[in-house]
Design a protein around this motif. Structure first.
Motif: not given
Lengths: 878, 143
Positions: B9-10, B41-42, B48-49, B62-65
């Motif tokens: 998801v972007n 996103l928040a 932590c992931s 998250r990788y870039a966008s």
């Protein structure tokens, strides 16, 4: 040419969709595309079929319905070229699921493809099968898949292995066929096949226990060797991640070893060495290494005990816990919850760190840490831990407060060393987060307060102070209002001051002020206002000087739209105006609420809740210290738990009050058999000599019934009616009295003098070769719903019965009360008998007849015997 | 069952790739995606992931966008899933050469093929990049 014809490439369509500025535009574009695709399908267009399907998949991902494309998938799958087949299978997996009937049509294509010469096509088919096959398809194609498990190409083998997992899950009966091939997969060298083979064995062991046995016996050494090889292997560019060769395989193997070692000491022994090696040699600087260590620790915790390994594991966890990376800490907290079952001491050592984690900024970590803290609490550390938690409660954010409050409350309840500490903590929690506190919690608080008679003064003063500062916390207001009402005189006269308190001057009108504030502040809350009204009434008796003012306040609610408030204010007004002489007797201090009964009842009603609660996977129960006290609650399947009215032969004091409410005061007047212990209490209540328990029982039933909100106002009315007949009833409890003077406008409840009601024939309720039970019925006049039953037990065998116990259960519309039996030894051959009295109240009298399930237990020749039965032949109009 | 779904998801919340290993209706999927994405996103970088949602866990990175979200059962090893996400990204990188969001969008089928080679029925099948990419490269050559 139509720009949206099926000639458009996928990327052009995507571009078009991306160019849309609004959702409506996007919908329009998608609609046009779908129309074009549908047209193409109708024309059976060959060339652009797979392009259309790709477009369909994109549209599906956006969330639009695409079922018209399902047949396209099938046509594509049936075509000969590889790209078409590829897209067709992909479409199949994305757009369909196992429930669609269309899937059955694919079975034939799948079968052909499974036998295809091109191994990639075989792989495709296996993939599709493994992702979405249904049970019938699984059954059909299982033999093919089995054969493919031994195919020459490792890629096909690995896919076949995963496919088999799905087959086994769908059709567990086929598991036996796969055991042998699966264990031979474990000896492979190719990593892909190994991983899937291990996965297959794991699922086999979960599904079938004979598979578990087989794998345990034959394959453990092989597995250990494989793990050792991988751990020691040199650098391999294919599978290397962060310096470790194929961590995924490591983890899979560890998982399988865990399943094999659980519960089996021999298996666990084989693994000890390799587990120690992995635990010590794995580098923990990178995530991959940590992942392996995590899995290793989990395995060590689950298999049979080995002291050295466990210590190793807990050390690793300690290291994780102090790592700065949040992910690692989260994972460590998770593991510690499991470790606590195994070795609580070691985990206690890390208590301080865990407490820090409760205050962490990360929500996931906070949650885990709180659960862990809850498990760590015991008698010795409850005070400091609770102090910390309450301090944190003040600064925590809203979503977390609910959880935190619930946990603190149950902790405090379970482990409180002394009453004053309990009351203090609960007060703090109520002031901070009263709105999150559940009803039972503050009910329990009231019960405890009433039991701690030396602390009454302290409590009411503390509550008063707290009330001044935090009036928006509902539960705090309720508890404060109740206490002020009960113990208002202690508040004003500073009775029972403890050394630690500061003096506080409160005048009588101050207390009335406080209650008035409560009423005004919480205009919408029925319970609070109701409690405030009765508190005012109590105060009017304790402080006669304020009566006028109190009367004014009460009268304001006379026209309230809520029935409860209106009724209360009218009644209280009556009492104030016309019945000053009995007022003080009516409003004396309440008796101590029985803690044991209260928690028993509470535990009984939570009986089902406990058995279905999920919670952490160990045997601690949250907050319920005393076991369920309803002995009959599980007497077979009588619809639901609350259907079986617990038949307490000892007589719950509170239960009686609330149960008897529905059958007004005729109970004491003239039962033909002398009442035993249960009804004794009731008689005491209603006789004049012991007035305090009597009158306050009305307020008891008031409070408890109002806060449970499940008794009709009629019950209150009856309660008050029956009990207020006492003062006028100075001489004989048996003579009834018309209710006119207390309740204007309410006709008298007729109480004819006692005479035996219509006679009912006695009934042989239960008869077996060894026992006979006879019921004799009688009814009281004026109370057609209640029946008194005398049960007589006769022993028909030549052996004496000891420890005789009779239990009964009834459905919801009946209420049952059992008195203690005359004895619990039944002499042989009918030389004597046991009698026991029952009282049954039928709320559907006339419409439904009585029915009862019984259980009789006794010891004959030192053997336990149990007889059960159901009685359906009661006379109709009982 | 291990892995329940994989989503890409972007940052605006638009789904770029969705692969589900258990059946959910369209409405359920949309609702699920919306909820989870909002939660992820928040969160900021420090946290932590892992996020707990209903009865399973979401592991994300998250990788870039682009956000990669994997929903797993409660008893799955979270750190291993993080590794798996990284492996997926590296594989796509090797194939597309400096992969970015647009690559995935315009070559959605290829991304799906790659994912299919790696995960089947919720379990990880293949972890070697070479093995994963061979069939895809063959297919590219033949078409």
């Amino acid at each position: 040419m139509n720009p949206f014809s099926s000639g458009t490439r996928l990327r052009d369509m995507i571009r078009a969709i991306r160019a849309c500025k609004t959702a409506a535009e996007e919908r329009a574009v998608v609609r046009k595309e779908c129309a074009a695709i549908r047209a193409a399908i109708n024309e059976n267009d060959q060339d652009y079929r797979h392009r259309n399907l790709a477009k369909l998949m994109f549209i599906h991902m956006l969330g639009y319905p695409t079922h018209f494309g399902q047949m396209e998938c099938l046509k594509l799958i049936a075509s000969a070229g590889f790209p078409e087949k590829r897209i067709g299978y992909l479409g199949l997996m994305l757009l369909l699921d196992e429930r669609q009937e269309v899937l059955m049509l694919v079975t034939n294509s799948l079968k052909q493809d499974l036998n295809h010469s091109n191994q990639y096509i075989v792989g495709l088919a296996l993939c599709a099968l493994g992702n979405i096959c249904s049970a019938e398809m699984a059954r059909d194609l299982a033999p093919e898949v089995e054969r493919l498990l031994q195919f020459r190409d490792p890629n096909v083998r690995k896919k076949a292995a995963l496919c088999s997992i799905r087959i086994i899950k769908k059709v567990p009966d086929l598991a036996e066929n796969f055991i042998n091939p699966a264990s031979s997969l474990l000896k492979e060298k190719h990593h892909g096949v190994l991983i899937t083979g291990v996965q297959l064995c794991m699922d086999l062991c979960k599904v079938s226990s004979e598979a578990l046995e087989y794998v345990r016996k034959k394959c453990i050494e092989g597995l250990v060797k494989t793990l050792r090889d991988i751990a020691n292997s040199p650098y391999s560019p294919e599978y290397d991640i962060a310096g470790i060769t194929d961590p995924f395989l490591h983890i899979r193997l560890l998982k399988l070893l865990r399943i094999l070692g659980q519960g089996d000491a021999d298996a666990s022994d084989c693994m000890n060495d390799i587990l120690a090696q992995v635990a010590t040699k794995t580098e923990s600087k990178k995530n991959a290494g940590n992942a392996i260590l995590y899995e290793c620790v989990e395995t060590i915790m689950s298999i049979e005990d080995n002291g050295g390994l466990r210590v190793l594991a807990i050390n690793i966890l300690g290291r994780f816990l102090s790592n700065r990376d949040n992910n690692i800490r989260y994972v460590a907290l998770n593991m510690l919850m499991k470790a606590i079952v195994v070795d609580a001491q070691a985990v206690q050592r890390h208590r301080a760190t865990i407490l820090e984690c409760v205050k962490d900024s990360d929500a996931s970590i906070r949650k885990r840490a709180l659960e862990l803290v809850y498990l760590l609490v015991n008698e010795s550390n409850v005070k400091p831990l609770t102090k910390e938690l309450i301090e944190y409660l003040e600064v925590s954010d809203q979503e977390f407060k609910g959880d935190l409050t619930a946990k603190i409350c149950s902790l405090v309840e379970k482990f409180s060393p002394e009453k004053i500490w309990y009351i203090d903590q609960m007060l703090k929690v109520l002031s901070e987060a009263g709105n999150f506190v559940k009803d039972e919690v503050w009910h329990a608080l009231i019960v405890v307060i009433s039991n701690a008679s030396d602390l009454h003064g302290y409590t009411v003063r503390a509550l008063y102070r707290a009330f001044q500062t935090s009036t928006e916390q509902e539960s705090l207001v309720r508890v404060a209002v109740w206490c002020i009402g009960e113990y208002g005189d202690m508040l004003v006269n500073n009775v029972g001051m403890l050394d630690i308190e500061e003096p506080i001057t409160v005048t009588e009108s101050d207390t009335v002020d406080a209650v008035e504030v409560a009423i005004k502040r919480h205009t919408l809350d029925l319970t609070t206002k109701a409690m405030a009204l009765i508190a005012l009434l109590k105060l009017s008796s304790r402080f006669p000087s304020c009566s006028e003012r109190i009367k004014d306040i009460i009268v304001q609610n006379k026209r309230s739209l809520m029935l409860e408030l209106q009724q209360r204010s009218i009644e209280f007004n009556c009492i104030l105006q016309k019945h000053q002489n009995i007022r003080s007797a009516l409003l004396e201090r309440m008796p101590v609420l029985d803690e044991a009964t209260f928690s028993g009842r509470r535990a009984g009603s939570l009986h089902t809740a406990i058995s279905t609660s999920t919670g952490a996977p160990h045997n601690l129960q949250n907050g319920i210290a005393k076991p369920a006290a309803a002995p009959i609650a599980d007497l077979l399947d009588l619809s639901s738990d609350d259907a079986a009215a617990p038949s307490s032969s000892g007589g719950d004091f509170l239960m009686d009050l609330l149960g008897v409410d529905l059958s007004p005061a005729s109970a004491p007047s003239g039962t033909s058999q002398p009442p035993k212990a249960g009804t004794d209490v009731l008689l005491d209540l209603l006789s004049i000599g012991t007035s305090p328990p009597a009158q306050s029982s009305s307020s008891a039933s008031d409070i408890l019934s109002s806060s449970q909100d499940n008794k009709a106002p009629l019950a209150n009315l009856n309660g008050l009616a029956s009990l207020s007949s006492l003062p006028a009833n100075a001489t004989s409890p048996a003579s009834p009295v018309p209710m006119m003077d207390l309740l204007d406008g309410l006709g008298p409840i007729p109480q004819k003098h006692e005479e035996n009601g219509p006679a009912y024939p006695s009934l042989v309720a239960y008869e077996s070769s060894s026992l006979r039970m006879t019921f004799n019925f009688s009814k009281q006049p004026g109370n057609p719903q209640m029946t008194l039953i005398q049960a007589t037990f006769t022993n028909l065998s030549p052996n004496v019965y000891n420890d005789f116990l009779f239990q009964a259960a009834v459905p919801k519309f009946l209420q049952l009360h059992l008195d203690p039996a005359s004895s619990n030894t039944l002499p042989a051959s009918g030389n004597g008998s046991i009698t026991q009295n029952l009282k049954v109240t039928n709320s559907q009298q006339g419409k439904k007849s009585l029915v009862m399930r019984i259980r009789i237990a006794y010891k004959m020749n030192n053997k336990d015997v149990l007889e059960e039965g159901q009685i359906n032949n009661f006379p109709r109009d009982l | 069952m291990g892995i329940r779904f994989i989503l890409m998801v972007n940052k605006q919340g638009q789904t770029r790739l969705a692969q589900y290993y258990e059946w959910l209706t369209l409405e359920e999927r949309r609702a699920l995606e919306g909820e989870i994405v909002r939660k992820c996103l928040a969160r900021n970088e420090q946290q932590c992931s892992f996020v707990e949602h209903r009865n399973y866990k979401i592991v994300y990175r998250r990788y870039a966008s682009l956000f990669f979200l994997v929903g797993v059962d409660n008893d799955e090893n979270e750190l291993a899933i993080l590794e798996f996400i990284h492996l997926l990204v590296e594989t796509m990188d090797r194939h597309f050469g400096n992969v970015c969001e647009l690559d995935i969008m315009f070559h959605l089928e290829k991304a799906h093929f790659m994912l299919e080679e790696m995960v089947m029925n919720g379990s990880i099948v293949e972890t070697s990049k070479a093995n994963i990419l061979t069939p895809i490269q063959l297919m590219d050559k033949s078409s």
